[in-house]
Design a protein around this motif. Structure first.
Motif, PDB file in Angstrom:
ATOM      1  N   UNK A  36      97.996  -0.791 -50.845  1.00 15.44           N
ATOM      2  CA  UNK A  36      96.682  -0.162 -50.670  1.00 15.44           C
ATOM      3  C   UNK A  36      95.646  -1.145 -50.141  1.00 15.44           C
ATOM      4  N   UNK A  37      94.639  -0.579 -49.475  1.00 17.58           N
ATOM      5  CA  UNK A  37      93.531  -1.396 -48.986  1.00 17.58           C
ATOM      6  C   UNK A  37      92.252  -0.936 -49.676  1.00 17.58           C
ATOM      7  N   UNK A  38      91.682  -1.831 -50.474  1.00 16.34           N
ATOM      8  CA  UNK A  38      90.411  -1.543 -51.146  1.00 16.34           C
ATOM      9  C   UNK A  38      89.297  -1.773 -50.128  1.00 16.34           C
ATOM     10  N   UNK A  39      88.380  -0.824 -50.048  1.00 18.10           N
ATOM     11  CA  UNK A  39      87.340  -0.938 -49.029  1.00 18.10           C
ATOM     12  C   UNK A  39      85.962  -0.492 -49.547  1.00 18.10           C
ATOM     13  N   UNK A  40      84.943  -1.176 -49.116  1.00 13.62           N
ATOM     14  CA  UNK A  40      83.547  -0.730 -49.217  1.00 13.62           C
ATOM     15  C   UNK A  40      82.759  -1.663 -48.303  1.00 13.62           C
ATOM     16  N   UNK A  41      81.437  -1.684 -48.482  1.00 14.19           N
ATOM     17  CA  UNK A  41      80.666  -2.628 -47.635  1.00 14.19           C
ATOM     18  C   UNK A  41      80.487  -3.980 -48.314  1.00 14.19           C
ATOM     19  N   UNK A  42      80.858  -4.029 -49.619  1.00 13.64           N
ATOM     20  CA  UNK A  42      80.463  -5.213 -50.412  1.00 13.64           C
ATOM     21  C   UNK A  42      81.649  -6.080 -50.808  1.00 13.64           C
ATOM     22  N   UNK A  43      81.727  -7.258 -50.153  1.00 18.89           N
ATOM     23  CA  UNK A  43      82.870  -8.151 -50.366  1.00 18.89           C
ATOM     24  C   UNK A  43      83.056  -8.521 -51.842  1.00 18.89           C
ATOM     25  N   UNK A  44      81.937  -8.769 -52.533  1.00 16.37           N
ATOM     26  CA  UNK A  44      82.024  -9.217 -53.927  1.00 16.37           C
ATOM     27  C   UNK A  44      82.674  -8.115 -54.789  1.00 16.37           C
ATOM     28  N   UNK A  45      82.226  -6.869 -54.584  1.00 16.67           N
ATOM     29  CA  UNK A  45      82.796  -5.764 -55.368  1.00 16.67           C
ATOM     30  C   UNK A  45      84.272  -5.541 -55.019  1.00 16.67           C
ATOM     31  N   UNK A  46      84.603  -5.768 -53.755  1.00 16.16           N
ATOM     32  CA  UNK A  46      86.004  -5.631 -53.342  1.00 16.16           C
ATOM     33  C   UNK A  46      86.848  -6.682 -54.048  1.00 16.16           C
ATOM     34  N   UNK A  47      86.364  -7.918 -54.035  1.00 11.89           N
ATOM     35  CA  UNK A  47      87.123  -9.007 -54.679  1.00 11.89           C
ATOM     36  C   UNK A  47      87.322  -8.710 -56.163  1.00 11.89           C
ATOM     37  N   UNK A  48      86.256  -8.224 -56.816  1.00 11.93           N
ATOM     38  CA  UNK A  48      86.362  -7.900 -58.254  1.00 11.93           C
ATOM     39  C   UNK A  48      87.366  -6.781 -58.478  1.00 11.93           C
TER      40      UNK A  48
END
Ligand SMILES: NC(=O)c1ccc[n+]([C@@H]2O[C@H](COP(=O)([O-])OP(=O)(O)OC[C@H]3O[C@@H](n4cnc5c(N)ncnc54)[C@H](OP(=O)(O)O)[C@@H]3O)[C@@H](O)[C@H]2O)c1
Length: 307
Positions: A36-48
């Motif tokens: 799966x690929x986790x996606x949004x605009x916010x790198x920090x939230x993606x990393x978490x």
């Protein structure tokens, strides 16, 4: 909920999957063996989010010390993350290039979306264009690339490479709501696009395009929204607990009062959970649903009265 899906080895992009409905959908595919690929605009939230999921699924697969499982039972899914603002064509190109390096995308869930209330007479051109960009063009841009790939012939099998596209629309797309008509019309547009794009799969057995229409679902987006206050003079949902306390009723009763007064058509009479909506999505893209293509599938707790 204990439904078992098998998406072993498939690659799935769920846009807007750091939270809410998108996150629940992503987790179902992950649990079912997909990469799966986790996606949004916010790198920090993606990393978490990626870190949380890796921990959760490593534990499930028995790689922690407390629960050892056989090699066969272990999850070998890959969890990728990529930040992209889907209103920006350059960002879309970057996420497309990133996915192309991983492999063939089997599942595209166009879930990312935005909503806010504003009276029709206050809505500017900018409001309209921005929401169409975030809710409609985001999915159009990705689908333009990935649906074409799904329809491409595999040189060895001579069959289309295959895949499923879902547009996460809304029951609000079926009932125009003047309190945020710029939003409801983006959701209606997604239904038309879905049907049109499904036409491109005529005679193809392994590619389908469907829309999913959730009803009111308890997510961070809804909790933070001023919709209920604005439209119904109802306390913000984030304050549902406070309201229950002030009125000396349970949170369940507070929610139930809301539905009784403002959503009497709802058969469910409460918010859907993101997981309930996600299960409907997992069904639509599964082999159990090969008869369903070009459809607008309601998953809205019976809020839409017409048949
Ligand atoms: N919740 C409901 O009651 C309900 C009902 C019917 C339909 N829906 C639909 O279901 C979908 C998800 O809703 P939700 O309530 O789960 O929303 P949410 O909690 O607000 O989450 C929205 C997600 O979309 C991402 N996103 C928004 N705009 C983006 C953009 N321009 N580019 C990239 N990512 C973007 C957000 O990422 P950031 O962190 O970067 O903002 C976030 O991850 C939406 O399409 C919504 O219209 C929701």
């Amino acid at each position: 909920m204990s439904v078992t899906w098998n998406y072993k080895g498939k690659l799935a992009l769920v846009t807007g999957s750091t939270k809410g409905i998108g996150r629940a959908i992503l987790e179902i595919y992950l649990e079912a063996g997909a990469n799966v690929i986790v996606h949004s605009r916010k790198q920090k939230e993606i990393d978490e989010c990626v870190a949380e999921l890796k921990k959760k699924y490593a534990a499930k697969s028995g790689t922690d010390e407390t629960e050892q499982k056989s090699e066969k039972e272990k999850s070998h899914s890959n969890i990728y993350g990529f930040a992209a603002d889907l209103t920006k064509p350059a960002d879309v190109s970057q996420i497309v290039a990133f996915i192309e390096k991983i492999g063939h995308l089997d599942i595209l869930i166009n879930n990312a979306g935005a909503f806010y209330v504003k009276e029709f007479f206050e809505l500017t051109d900018e409001d309209w264009f921005n929401l169409f960009d975030a809710n409609v063009m985001s999915g159009v841009r990705l689908t333009r690339h990935f649906l074409k790939k799904m329809l491409e012939k595999d040189e060895t099998t001579k069959k289309c490479k295959g895949g499923n596209v879902i547009f996460v629309s809304s029951e609000a797309g079926l009932r125009g709501l003047p309190q945020f008509v710029h939003y409801t019309s983006t959701k209606a547009a997604q239904l038309n696009i879905t049907r049109a794009l499904a036409e491109l799969t005529r005679g193809v057995e392994n590619v389908r395009v469907n829309a999913l229409l959730p009803g009111p679902t308890w997510t961070p987006g809804v909790e933070d929204s001023d919709y209920f206050t604005f439209v119904f003079f109802f306390p913000p949902l984030a304050d549902m607990k406070g309201m229950a306390k002030r009125e000396n009723i349970s949170v369940e009763d507070a929610v139930s009062n809301y539905f009784k007064h403002y959503e009497p058509n709802s058969l469910k009479q409460k918010f859907l959970t993101a997981e309930e909506v996600a299960q409907a999505c997992a069904f639509l893209t599964s082999d159990a649903a090969t008869s369903i293509n070009g459809s607008s599938q309601k998953a809205e707790g019976g809020i839409v009265y017409h048949i």
